[in-house]
Motif scaffolding. Structure first.
Motif, PDB file in Angstrom:
ATOM      1  N   LEU A  73       6.800  -7.990  10.386  1.00 56.65           N
ATOM      2  CA  LEU A  73       5.690  -7.957   9.677  1.00 56.65           C
ATOM      3  C   LEU A  73       4.950  -6.855   9.083  1.00 56.65           C
ATOM      4  CD1 LEU A  73       4.108 -10.165   8.315  1.00 56.65           C
ATOM      5  CD2 LEU A  73       2.195 -10.162   9.996  1.00 56.65           C
ATOM      6  N   GLU A  74       4.576  -6.119  10.603  1.00 52.27           N
ATOM      7  CA  GLU A  74       4.418  -4.196  10.254  1.00 52.27           C
ATOM      8  C   GLU A  74       5.040  -3.685   9.171  1.00 52.27           C
ATOM      9  OE1 GLU A  74       1.957  -0.869  11.862  1.00 52.27           O
ATOM     10  OE2 GLU A  74       2.680  -2.589  13.207  1.00 52.27           O
ATOM     11  N   SER A  75       6.560  -3.945   9.721  1.00 50.42           N
ATOM     12  CA  SER A  75       7.364  -3.289   9.404  1.00 50.42           C
ATOM     13  C   SER A  75       7.416  -3.776   7.542  1.00 50.42           C
ATOM     14  CB  SER A  75       8.831  -3.319   9.211  1.00 50.42           C
ATOM     15  OG  SER A  75       8.770  -2.869  10.663  1.00 50.42           O
ATOM     16  N   VAL A  76       7.550  -4.563   6.885  1.00 49.62           N
ATOM     17  CA  VAL A  76       7.321  -5.481   5.621  1.00 49.62           C
ATOM     18  C   VAL A  76       5.799  -5.041   5.271  1.00 49.62           C
ATOM     19  CG1 VAL A  76       6.834  -7.952   4.852  1.00 49.62           C
ATOM     20  CG2 VAL A  76       8.451  -7.791   6.043  1.00 49.62           C
ATOM     21  N   LEU A  77       4.835  -4.928   5.853  1.00 48.61           N
ATOM     22  CA  LEU A  77       3.430  -4.839   5.148  1.00 48.61           C
ATOM     23  C   LEU A  77       3.519  -3.259   4.556  1.00 48.61           C
ATOM     24  CD1 LEU A  77       0.035  -4.538   4.932  1.00 48.61           C
ATOM     25  CD2 LEU A  77      -0.080  -4.280   7.276  1.00 48.61           C
ATOM     26  N   ILE A  78       4.615  -2.457   5.747  1.00 47.57           N
ATOM     27  CA  ILE A  78       4.577  -0.976   4.857  1.00 47.57           C
ATOM     28  C   ILE A  78       5.387  -0.786   3.981  1.00 47.57           C
ATOM     29  CG2 ILE A  78       5.164   1.491   6.005  1.00 47.57           C
ATOM     30  CD1 ILE A  78       4.638   0.393   8.520  1.00 47.57           C
ATOM     31  N   VAL A  79       6.262  -1.988   3.878  1.00 46.13           N
ATOM     32  CA  VAL A  79       7.493  -1.513   3.044  1.00 46.13           C
ATOM     33  C   VAL A  79       6.359  -1.953   1.466  1.00 46.13           C
ATOM     34  CG1 VAL A  79       9.486  -2.785   2.020  1.00 46.13           C
ATOM     35  CG2 VAL A  79       9.245  -1.625   4.535  1.00 46.13           C
ATOM     36  N   ILE A  80       5.680  -3.609   1.639  1.00 45.99           N
ATOM     37  CA  ILE A  80       5.248  -4.066   0.030  1.00 45.99           C
ATOM     38  C   ILE A  80       4.073  -2.780   0.124  1.00 45.99           C
ATOM     39  CG2 ILE A  80       3.582  -5.695  -0.444  1.00 45.99           C
ATOM     40  CD1 ILE A  80       5.386  -7.268   1.253  1.00 45.99           C
ATOM     41  N   SER A  81       3.460  -2.396   1.010  1.00 46.20           N
ATOM     42  CA  SER A  81       2.010  -1.209   0.793  1.00 46.20           C
ATOM     43  C   SER A  81       2.796  -0.398  -0.722  1.00 46.20           C
ATOM     44  CB  SER A  81       1.819  -1.272   1.703  1.00 46.20           C
ATOM     45  OG  SER A  81       0.776  -2.295   2.261  1.00 46.20           O
ATOM     46  N   VAL A  82       4.235   0.613   0.190  1.00 48.17           N
ATOM     47  CA  VAL A  82       4.694   1.665   0.062  1.00 48.17           C
ATOM     48  C   VAL A  82       5.595   1.012  -1.835  1.00 48.17           C
ATOM     49  CG1 VAL A  82       6.268   3.526  -0.668  1.00 48.17           C
ATOM     50  CG2 VAL A  82       4.986   2.943   1.927  1.00 48.17           C
ATOM     51  N   ILE A  83       5.565   0.001  -1.984  1.00 46.26           N
ATOM     52  CA  ILE A  83       5.931  -0.223  -3.504  1.00 46.26           C
ATOM     53  C   ILE A  83       4.837  -0.499  -3.846  1.00 46.26           C
ATOM     54  CG2 ILE A  83       7.178  -2.074  -4.530  1.00 46.26           C
ATOM     55  CD1 ILE A  83       8.762  -2.833  -2.150  1.00 46.26           C
ATOM     56  N   THR A  84       3.923  -1.208  -3.821  1.00 47.50           N
ATOM     57  CA  THR A  84       2.499  -1.361  -4.075  1.00 47.50           C
ATOM     58  C   THR A  84       2.187   0.040  -4.764  1.00 47.50           C
ATOM     59  OG1 THR A  84       2.216  -3.379  -3.575  1.00 47.50           O
ATOM     60  CG2 THR A  84       0.026  -2.133  -4.300  1.00 47.50           C
ATOM     61  N   TRP A  85       1.711   0.956  -3.839  1.00 46.93           N
ATOM     62  CA  TRP A  85       1.489   2.127  -4.543  1.00 46.93           C
ATOM     63  C   TRP A  85       1.767   2.735  -5.400  1.00 46.93           C
ATOM     64  CZ3 TRP A  85       3.876   6.379  -2.614  1.00 46.93           C
ATOM     65  CH2 TRP A  85       3.342   8.422  -3.099  1.00 46.93           C
ATOM     66  N   LEU A  86       3.721   3.236  -5.158  1.00 49.88           N
ATOM     67  CA  LEU A  86       4.110   3.224  -6.593  1.00 49.88           C
ATOM     68  C   LEU A  86       4.154   2.329  -7.295  1.00 49.88           C
ATOM     69  CD1 LEU A  86       7.491   3.827  -4.017  1.00 49.88           C
ATOM     70  CD2 LEU A  86       6.422   5.814  -4.964  1.00 49.88           C
ATOM     71  N   ILE A  87       4.344   2.028  -7.785  1.00 54.43           N
ATOM     72  CA  ILE A  87       3.777   0.704  -8.886  1.00 54.43           C
ATOM     73  C   ILE A  87       2.426   1.435  -9.990  1.00 54.43           C
ATOM     74  CG2 ILE A  87       3.161  -1.687  -9.748  1.00 54.43           C
ATOM     75  CD1 ILE A  87       5.479  -2.268  -7.665  1.00 54.43           C
ATOM     76  N   LEU A  88       1.676   1.407  -8.511  1.00 52.54           N
ATOM     77  CA  LEU A  88      -0.140   1.886  -9.424  1.00 52.54           C
ATOM     78  C   LEU A  88       0.341   3.101  -9.898  1.00 52.54           C
ATOM     79  CD1 LEU A  88      -2.652   1.082  -9.376  1.00 52.54           C
ATOM     80  CD2 LEU A  88      -3.051   2.270  -6.975  1.00 52.54           C
ATOM     81  N   ARG A  89       0.728   4.191  -9.146  1.00 49.87           N
ATOM     82  CA  ARG A  89       1.048   5.308  -9.326  1.00 49.87           C
ATOM     83  C   ARG A  89       1.899   5.573 -10.668  1.00 49.87           C
ATOM     84  NH1 ARG A  89       4.368   9.782  -6.349  1.00 49.87           N
ATOM     85  NH2 ARG A  89       6.129   8.800  -6.885  1.00 49.87           N
ATOM     86  N   LYS A  90       2.713   4.883 -10.787  1.00 47.90           N
ATOM     87  CA  LYS A  90       3.742   4.362 -12.367  1.00 47.90           C
ATOM     88  C   LYS A  90       2.792   4.252 -13.822  1.00 47.90           C
ATOM     89  CE  LYS A  90       7.771   4.440 -14.607  1.00 47.90           C
ATOM     90  NZ  LYS A  90       7.741   5.880 -15.107  1.00 47.90           N
TER      91      LYS A  90
END
Length: 238
Positions: A214-231
């Protein structure tokens, strides 16, 4: 006083019922308004409504604990504000009262990923107009709206360091949650066992490995969210 009682036979919540769909529509409508009027909302006069919102959230949380106490369902193992959505509300209140970015950084991913998911698929028993329905959606909706407000209006943006702060924050809290769970026979963050009803946890592996998954999923989704927001930021600033 049916709206504040403990019986839910006539007010049983159903997923995507009329009250839920209307709430989702309000959720999207206010989010769109924040986006469309982001420049007009960036005014010093909104500081008073910010504090008013914070105090209303505090009052709502107090009323929720009063409801649990009056009806004899308040227990240390399940009623303390230790779930991530409870923590999001606390961070939201601190952000509204202080405007400090550290609270925004910790709140952003919890609100966008956690509170939004809770709004779409709420773990709720009571339907509108019961107090528990109002409390649940009031706190979760404002956790997301306040996050959007500070992102779109006030120009606060999560960075990669914000993400690392969140991971450190969660992992510092986890031992405390484990101790509380053990001492109070609780299951905050589902760290002792999976929820009894079908959920995402069922595909994350057996205990205790699903916690790491679950923590790994949180890390992956958080990074994806950050990348989308940066874009998105680069697109809008171009």
């Amino acid at each position: 006083m049916d709206w504040f009682d403990h019986s839910h036979h006539s007010l049983h919540f159903s997923l995507f019922s009329v009250s839920h769909v209307v709430t989702l529509a309000i959720f999207i409508f206010v989010a769109v308004i924040i986006f469309l009027y982001r420049k007009k909302l960036n005014d010093s006069k909104w500081k008073i409504p910010e504090k008013g919102t914070a105090y209303s959230l505090i009052l709502m949380e107090i009323m929720n604990h009063v409801w649990m106490y009056v009806h004899g369902v308040w227990k240390i193992g399940r009623s303390m504000p230790l779930e991530l959505c409870n923590i999001a509300v606390i961070l939201c209140i601190c952000l509204l009262l202080t405007r400090k970015k550290i609270f925004f950084e910790l709140l952003f991913f919890i609100a966008v990923l956690g509170a939004t998911q809770a709004i779409i698929t709420p773990a709720l028993t009571y339907d509108f107009p019961h107090f528990r329905f109002i409390h649940f959606f009031y706190s979760h909706l404002f956790a997301v709206w306040v996050t959007l407000y500070f992102t779109l209006v006030k120009g606060y943006h999560p960075t990669f360091r914000s993400f690392t702060k969140l991971i450190v924050f969660i992992n510092l809290l986890m031992p405390i949650i484990l101790i509380v769970n053990k001492q109070a026979d609780g299951n905050y963050w589902f760290l002792r066992h999976k929820p009894k009803s079908p959920s995402l946890f069922d595909v994350l592996g057996p205990y205790p490995w699903y916690i790491l998954t679950l923590e790994s999923v949180l890390i992956v989704i958080s990074v994806i969210t950050w990348l989308i927001l940066r874009k998105m930021r680069r697109t809008f600033s171009a």
